[in-house]
Write a protein that holds these residues in place. Structure first.
Motif, PDB file in Angstrom:
ATOM      1  N   HIS A 139      40.560  34.872  28.901  1.00 54.53           N
ATOM      2  CA  HIS A 139      40.084  33.923  29.908  1.00 54.53           C
ATOM      3  C   HIS A 139      41.235  33.082  30.444  1.00 54.53           C
ATOM      4  CE1 HIS A 139      37.696  30.717  31.792  1.00 54.53           C
ATOM      5  NE2 HIS A 139      38.514  29.876  31.171  1.00 54.53           N
ATOM      6  N   ALA A 140      42.074  32.558  29.552  1.00 56.73           N
ATOM      7  CA  ALA A 140      43.175  31.697  29.968  1.00 56.73           C
ATOM      8  C   ALA A 140      44.150  32.437  30.883  1.00 56.73           C
ATOM      9  CB  ALA A 140      43.907  31.158  28.740  1.00 56.73           C
ATOM     10  N   GLN A 141      44.468  33.681  30.551  1.00 59.07           N
ATOM     11  CA  GLN A 141      45.407  34.446  31.364  1.00 59.07           C
ATOM     12  C   GLN A 141      44.839  34.741  32.746  1.00 59.07           C
ATOM     13  OE1 GLN A 141      46.071  37.678  28.602  1.00 59.07           O
ATOM     14  NE2 GLN A 141      48.007  36.802  27.893  1.00 59.07           N
ATOM     15  N   ARG A 142      43.534  35.000  32.829  1.00 60.73           N
ATOM     16  CA  ARG A 142      42.906  35.251  34.126  1.00 60.73           C
ATOM     17  C   ARG A 142      42.803  33.973  34.956  1.00 60.73           C
ATOM     18  NH1 ARG A 142      39.065  37.844  30.935  1.00 60.73           N
ATOM     19  NH2 ARG A 142      37.585  36.148  31.430  1.00 60.73           N
ATOM     20  N   THR A 143      42.480  32.868  34.299  1.00 62.65           N
ATOM     21  CA  THR A 143      42.209  31.621  35.006  1.00 62.65           C
ATOM     22  C   THR A 143      43.488  30.893  35.406  1.00 62.65           C
ATOM     23  OG1 THR A 143      40.186  31.424  33.683  1.00 62.65           O
ATOM     24  CG2 THR A 143      40.888  29.466  34.896  1.00 62.65           C
ATOM     25  N   TYR A 144      44.516  31.009  34.583  1.00 60.90           N
ATOM     26  CA  TYR A 144      45.779  30.307  34.836  1.00 60.90           C
ATOM     27  C   TYR A 144      46.930  31.328  34.789  1.00 60.90           C
ATOM     28  CZ  TYR A 144      42.558  26.699  33.179  1.00 60.90           C
ATOM     29  OH  TYR A 144      41.458  25.899  32.978  1.00 60.90           O
ATOM     30  N   PRO A 145      47.020  32.197  35.779  1.00 62.24           N
ATOM     31  CA  PRO A 145      47.973  33.322  35.709  1.00 62.24           C
ATOM     32  C   PRO A 145      49.444  32.911  35.702  1.00 62.24           C
ATOM     33  CG  PRO A 145      46.961  33.181  37.883  1.00 62.24           C
ATOM     34  CD  PRO A 145      46.216  32.226  37.009  1.00 62.24           C
ATOM     35  N   THR A 146      49.759  31.685  36.103  1.00 59.90           N
ATOM     36  CA  THR A 146      51.160  31.258  36.115  1.00 59.90           C
ATOM     37  C   THR A 146      51.574  30.579  34.812  1.00 59.90           C
ATOM     38  OG1 THR A 146      50.615  29.113  37.119  1.00 59.90           O
ATOM     39  CG2 THR A 146      51.081  30.955  38.611  1.00 59.90           C
ATOM     40  N   VAL A 147      50.637  30.444  33.868  1.00 56.47           N
ATOM     41  CA  VAL A 147      50.909  29.790  32.585  1.00 56.47           C
ATOM     42  C   VAL A 147      50.992  30.855  31.502  1.00 56.47           C
ATOM     43  CG1 VAL A 147      50.128  28.023  30.950  1.00 56.47           C
ATOM     44  CG2 VAL A 147      49.647  27.760  33.402  1.00 56.47           C
ATOM     45  N   GLN A 148      51.853  30.638  30.540  1.00 60.57           N
ATOM     46  CA  GLN A 148      52.067  31.622  29.470  1.00 60.57           C
ATOM     47  C   GLN A 148      51.089  31.395  28.324  1.00 60.57           C
ATOM     48  OE1 GLN A 148      56.008  31.629  27.810  1.00 60.57           O
ATOM     49  NE2 GLN A 148      55.644  33.460  26.563  1.00 60.57           N
ATOM     50  N   PHE A 149      50.408  32.476  27.937  1.00 59.56           N
ATOM     51  CA  PHE A 149      49.498  32.458  26.797  1.00 59.56           C
ATOM     52  C   PHE A 149      49.752  33.689  25.932  1.00 59.56           C
ATOM     53  CE2 PHE A 149      47.256  30.150  30.136  1.00 59.56           C
ATOM     54  CZ  PHE A 149      46.844  29.008  29.472  1.00 59.56           C
ATOM     55  N   ARG A 150      49.443  33.551  24.643  1.00 62.89           N
ATOM     56  CA  ARG A 150      49.558  34.693  23.739  1.00 62.89           C
ATOM     57  C   ARG A 150      48.640  34.470  22.544  1.00 62.89           C
ATOM     58  NH1 ARG A 150      55.092  34.512  20.254  1.00 62.89           N
ATOM     59  NH2 ARG A 150      53.723  35.580  18.809  1.00 62.89           N
ATOM     60  N   ARG A 151      48.205  35.582  21.956  1.00 63.48           N
ATOM     61  CA  ARG A 151      47.441  35.483  20.717  1.00 63.48           C
ATOM     62  C   ARG A 151      48.389  35.147  19.587  1.00 63.48           C
ATOM     63  NH1 ARG A 151      43.477  40.068  18.953  1.00 63.48           N
ATOM     64  NH2 ARG A 151      42.893  38.380  17.527  1.00 63.48           N
ATOM     65  N   GLY A 152      47.927  34.288  18.702  1.00 58.88           N
ATOM     66  CA  GLY A 152      48.765  33.925  17.577  1.00 58.88           C
ATOM     67  C   GLY A 152      48.180  32.761  16.817  1.00 58.88           C
ATOM     68  N   SER A 153      48.892  32.345  15.795  1.00 60.68           N
ATOM     69  CA  SER A 153      48.437  31.275  14.918  1.00 60.68           C
ATOM     70  C   SER A 153      49.620  30.398  14.533  1.00 60.68           C
ATOM     71  CB  SER A 153      47.796  31.871  13.657  1.00 60.68           C
ATOM     72  OG  SER A 153      48.783  32.536  12.882  1.00 60.68           O
ATOM     73  N   ILE A 154      49.368  29.441  13.674  1.00 60.36           N
ATOM     74  CA  ILE A 154      50.421  28.534  13.237  1.00 60.36           C
ATOM     75  C   ILE A 154      51.591  29.296  12.629  1.00 60.36           C
ATOM     76  CG2 ILE A 154      50.960  26.776  11.491  1.00 60.36           C
ATOM     77  CD1 ILE A 154      48.243  25.525  12.094  1.00 60.36           C
ATOM     78  N   ASP A 155      51.316  30.366  11.901  1.00 64.17           N
ATOM     79  CA  ASP A 155      52.389  31.139  11.287  1.00 64.17           C
ATOM     80  C   ASP A 155      53.404  31.632  12.296  1.00 64.17           C
ATOM     81  OD1 ASP A 155      51.299  30.825   8.802  1.00 64.17           O
ATOM     82  OD2 ASP A 155      50.351  32.785   8.722  1.00 64.17           O
ATOM     83  N   ASP A 156      52.966  31.886  13.520  1.00 64.42           N
ATOM     84  CA  ASP A 156      53.860  32.435  14.532  1.00 64.42           C
ATOM     85  C   ASP A 156      54.825  31.406  15.095  1.00 64.42           C
ATOM     86  OD1 ASP A 156      52.710  35.128  14.595  1.00 64.42           O
ATOM     87  OD2 ASP A 156      50.948  34.144  15.433  1.00 64.42           O
ATOM     88  N   LEU A 157      54.603  30.143  14.840  1.00 67.02           N
ATOM     89  CA  LEU A 157      55.454  29.114  15.417  1.00 67.02           C
ATOM     90  C   LEU A 157      56.904  29.252  14.985  1.00 67.02           C
ATOM     91  CD1 LEU A 157      53.174  25.957  15.054  1.00 67.02           C
ATOM     92  CD2 LEU A 157      53.647  27.261  17.139  1.00 67.02           C
TER      93      LEU A 157
END
Length: 210
Positions: A90-108
């Motif tokens: 949803h976020a990628q479709r709604t805000y295509p100029t903003v970066q999103f990715r699946r992940g969790s705290i471990d990925d930080l």
């Protein structure tokens, strides 16, 4: 927001909290997935925090991505991370100029460079309280010296589980959360709480990596 994994926890596809958010993602997005659904006091706090950030910021547990987009529109180099695929889609479709990715705290800690800021808006509420210190330490380690933290959560008289609409969550007394954040290495610079009619008590704090 969905529970953010940490080491040794249930894999994302087996995590009951993530599954609960996936099942109700459409409902959640329709109810809360717009910046207009947020309180003006919260936007004021986020604006104040964002002005202290100079570099890349991660919205951890970003959900539908509206806060990430709000930060990006304010000129912040913001990226949203969430373990729930439906939210990220949803976020990628709604805000295509903003970066999103699946992940969790471990990925930080695997990101290319230390972060200038971490936006944690109710992203720890589903964690077992015994896991919160480890999550905060991971957040601390992902940040550059002087990196800014904004943490929001449900306030309460004690650390206690309650039946959140999506999955069991926990309230934290502000004083105990402040102590827990401080033990993780952060320096607290602001704290607040309020109780809006029809809502559970809210608390938030600003801190930085010493």
């Amino acid at each position: 927001m969905a529970r953010m994994n940490s080491r040794s926890r249930t894999p994302d596809h087996l995590n009951p909290v993530h599954a609960a958010y996936s099942a109700r993602a459409h409902e959640y997005i329709n109810l809360l997935g717009r910046i207009s659904s947020t309180a003006p006091e919260d936007r004021d706090l986020v604006d104040r925090w964002a002005r202290r950030c100079s570099g890349r910021v991660v919205d951890i547990g970003c959900g539908p991505g509206h806060w990430t987009a709000y930060l990006a529109e304010a000129g912040i180099n913001a990226m949203g991370i969430d373990p729930v695929e439906e939210f990220i889609d949803h976020a990628q479709r709604t805000y295509p100029t903003v970066q999103f990715r699946r992940g969790s705290i471990d990925d930080l800690t695997n990101l290319a460079a230390p972060l200038a800021g971490l936006f944690s808006w109710y992203s720890l509420i589903h964690l077992d309280p015994k896991e919160v210190p480890t999550a905060l330490t991971t957040m601390y380690q992902s940040m550059a010296p002087g990196g800014q933290l904004l943490l929001a959560f449900f306030d309460g008289d004690k650390v206690e589980e309650f039946p959140h609409a999506v999955a069991p969550a926990f309230t934290w007394p502000l004083t105990i959360m402040l102590e827990t954040v401080h033990r993780a290495g952060f320096t607290i610079i602001h704290q607040e709480h309020r109780h809006d009619p029809g809502h559970r008590p809210h608390a938030a704090l600003l801190a930085y990596r010493s």
